[in-house]
Design an enzyme around this catalytic site. Structure first.
Site, PDB file in Angstrom:
ATOM      1  N   LYS A  77      50.426  29.253 -14.255  1.00  0.00           N
ATOM      2  CA  LYS A  77      50.170  29.305 -12.816  1.00  0.00           C
ATOM      3  C   LYS A  77      50.136  27.861 -12.323  1.00  0.00           C
ATOM      4  CE  LYS A  77      46.371  30.720  -9.800  1.00  0.00           C
ATOM      5  NZ  LYS A  77      45.234  31.660  -9.749  1.00  0.00           N
ATOM      6  N   ASP A  96      39.911  40.728  -5.043  1.00  0.00           N
ATOM      7  CA  ASP A  96      41.314  40.915  -4.663  1.00  0.00           C
ATOM      8  C   ASP A  96      42.010  41.818  -5.675  1.00  0.00           C
ATOM      9  OD1 ASP A  96      44.231  38.764  -4.111  1.00  0.00           O
ATOM     10  OD2 ASP A  96      43.614  40.678  -3.236  1.00  0.00           O
ATOM     11  N   VAL A 102      53.613  31.750 -10.475  1.00  0.00           N
ATOM     12  CA  VAL A 102      53.393  31.949 -11.909  1.00  0.00           C
ATOM     13  C   VAL A 102      54.763  32.033 -12.575  1.00  0.00           C
ATOM     14  CG1 VAL A 102      52.350  33.405 -13.686  1.00  0.00           C
ATOM     15  CG2 VAL A 102      51.249  33.194 -11.468  1.00  0.00           C
ATOM     16  N   LEU A 138      57.277  34.921 -12.634  1.00  0.00           N
ATOM     17  CA  LEU A 138      56.415  36.100 -12.841  1.00  0.00           C
ATOM     18  C   LEU A 138      55.713  36.529 -11.567  1.00  0.00           C
ATOM     19  CD1 LEU A 138      54.898  35.159 -16.297  1.00  0.00           C
ATOM     20  CD2 LEU A 138      56.637  36.873 -15.815  1.00  0.00           C
ATOM     21  N   GLY A 139      55.667  35.663 -10.561  1.00  0.00           N
ATOM     22  CA  GLY A 139      54.989  36.091  -9.329  1.00  0.00           C
ATOM     23  C   GLY A 139      54.720  34.910  -8.408  1.00  0.00           C
ATOM     24  N   GLU A 140      54.654  35.255  -7.156  1.00  0.00           N
ATOM     25  CA  GLU A 140      54.293  34.253  -6.135  1.00  0.00           C
ATOM     26  C   GLU A 140      53.065  34.821  -5.417  1.00  0.00           C
ATOM     27  OE1 GLU A 140      57.717  32.110  -6.982  1.00  0.00           O
ATOM     28  OE2 GLU A 140      56.186  31.556  -5.519  1.00  0.00           O
ATOM     29  N   GLY A 141      52.244  33.973  -4.843  1.00  0.00           N
ATOM     30  CA  GLY A 141      51.125  34.525  -4.076  1.00  0.00           C
ATOM     31  C   GLY A 141      50.446  33.409  -3.310  1.00  0.00           C
TER      32      GLY A 141
HETATM   33  O1  LIG Z   1      45.830  33.716 -11.546  1.00  0.00           O
HETATM   34  C1  LIG Z   1      46.789  34.469 -11.297  1.00  0.00           C
HETATM   35  N1  LIG Z   1      47.081  34.961 -10.092  1.00  0.00           N
HETATM   36  C2  LIG Z   1      48.123  35.785 -10.149  1.00  0.00           C
HETATM   37  C3  LIG Z   1      48.585  35.819 -11.506  1.00  0.00           C
HETATM   38  C4  LIG Z   1      49.615  36.505 -12.105  1.00  0.00           C
HETATM   39  C5  LIG Z   1      49.826  36.313 -13.460  1.00  0.00           C
HETATM   40  N2  LIG Z   1      50.895  37.005 -14.036  1.00  0.00           N
HETATM   41  C6  LIG Z   1      51.108  37.193 -15.373  1.00  0.00           C
HETATM   42  N3  LIG Z   1      50.332  36.615 -16.286  1.00  0.00           N
HETATM   43  C7  LIG Z   1      50.576  36.856 -17.618  1.00  0.00           C
HETATM   44  N4  LIG Z   1      51.570  37.627 -18.061  1.00  0.00           N
HETATM   45  C8  LIG Z   1      52.370  38.212 -17.140  1.00  0.00           C
HETATM   46  N5  LIG Z   1      53.435  39.034 -17.272  1.00  0.00           N
HETATM   47  C9  LIG Z   1      53.849  39.345 -16.051  1.00  0.00           C
HETATM   48  N6  LIG Z   1      53.112  38.743 -15.103  1.00  0.00           N
HETATM   49  C10 LIG Z   1      52.163  38.014 -15.773  1.00  0.00           C
HETATM   50  C11 LIG Z   1      48.999  35.458 -14.184  1.00  0.00           C
HETATM   51  C12 LIG Z   1      47.943  34.782 -13.566  1.00  0.00           C
HETATM   52  C13 LIG Z   1      47.747  34.985 -12.224  1.00  0.00           C
END
Ligand SMILES: O=C1N=Cc2cc(Nc3ncnc4nc[nH]c34)ccc21
Length: 324
Positions: free
Chosen positions: A44, A135, A29, A21-24
């Site tokens: 996460k 942020d 995630v 779902l994502g990198e950072g």
């Molecule tokens: O704490 C977080 N920092 C970035 C991040 C993204 C993130 N992304 C998502 N969370 C829940 N549902 C999601 N669907 C797509 N991306 C999702 C959750 C929690 C965090």
């Protein structure tokens, strides 16, 4: 030892679906399925190496403070294991705000107004608790349902940015000077405060450190209404510098910073002539250099473009511009 086997480990309760779902800066995630109820969650994963444990615990405390707020991503539970933390969040089926706008291909001022209203309610709640997000950006704004813009929830109170979040203030926190003082002074010391120290408390000057989130909200609103940001670096002449593709370019970055610090932005006529005066008025009260003069989250909620639903339902060009 018996105690170790007593507590279920994360891997016993959740299995990865493989969806990222994502990198950072925070870590990554991923989507996991809970093997007990078969529901999907956003997890996460924060590696302990190179990150202070107290910052992750502070983030967990902030999410617990925000429990049940309808515009803040909800943390379900967390696991601390030897080398990493697992923070389990509700999964938002709509994905990020920009993904939803691009997928829908349509966006009206009325919908943009509803998104800004949800974000402002989350910020008003956080700021009253002495918490700054710091942020806020489209990637941290999540849509609850697929294909639907609202409701949105904000996430990523990442403390990795080096500034301490303003959690619920306790006296020892204030004493070591790392927290925003709320109205309560340390017991028995108010009598000894010098006038200039009382000024800080009374004027609550530090409350202005949270106004940065309202500037970010102004940027997000500007982009939602036209598809491009108000402050940018025109490419530094070396077109292949990669800045447009999100790569680092010191020249472009310093040009962008100069543009932001100048604080001058425009509403280019060709893209903004059809946008309502109320929308432009709200943006003009958010993209204000001086944080003391910038709108608060409460001011946003009271603004006509938000409160009285004057926002037009005419289609904006944004989704097409975003895809350029
Ligand atoms: O704490 C977080 N920092 C970035 C991040 C993204 C993130 N992304 C998502 N969370 C829940 N549902 C999601 N669907 C797509 N991306 C999702 C959750 C929690 C965090």
């Amino acid at each position: 030892r018996a105690s170790e086997s007593m507590y279920k480990k994360f891997k016993d309760l959740y299995e990865a679906t493989g969806e990222n779902l994502g990198e950072g800066s925070f870590g990554s995630v991923q989507t996991y399925k809970n093997t007990t109820n078969n529901k999907e969650y956003a997890v996460k994963i924060v590696e302990k190496a190179g990150r202070s444990r107290s910052k992750v615990l502070k983030e967990i405390e902030i999410f617990q403070t925000c429990k049940n707020h309808e515009n803040i991503l909800q943390m379900i539970e967390y696991f601390e294991e030897s080398d990493r933390f697992y923070l389990v969040f509700d999964k938002m089926e709509g994905g990020t705000l920009l993904e939803t706008i691009e997928a829908r291909g349509t966006l009206t001022e009325a919908e943009a107004s509803a998104v800004v209203s949800d974000i402002a309610r989350a910020l008003d709640f956080l700021h009253r608790k002495g918490i700054a997000h710091r942020d806020l950006k489209p990637e941290n704004i999540l849509c609850e349902r697929r294909g639907q813009l609202v409701p949105v929830r904000i996430c990523d109170f990442d403390l990795g940015s080096g500034v301490l979040a303003r959690g619920g203030t306790t006296n020892e926190d204030v004493e070591d000077g790392c927290m925003t003082p709320e109205l309560q002074t340390p017991v028995g010391s108010a009598e000894f405060m010098a006038p200039e120290v009382v000024d800080v408390w009374v004027e609550n000057a530090w409350s202005y450190d949270k106004r940065c989130d309202l500037w970010s909200l102004g940027i997000i609103l500007y982009i939602m209404l036209c598809g491009y940001p108000p402050f940018y670096a025109s490419s530094c002449g070396k077109n292949d510098c990669g800045w447009e593709k999100g790569l680092a370019c010191p020249t472009c970055q310093s040009e962008l910073f100069k543009s932001i610090q100048g604080g001058h932005f425009k509403f280019p006529h060709e893209d903004w002539c059809t946008v309502s005066q109320e929308a432009k008025d709200l943006i003009s009260h958010l993209l204000v250099r001086d944080p003391h003069r910038r709108y608060t989250a409460k001011d946003v909620l009271d603004h006509p473009w938000i409160a009285s639903k004057v926002a037009p339902v005419k289609q904006l060009q944004t989704p097409h511009v975003l895809q350029r």
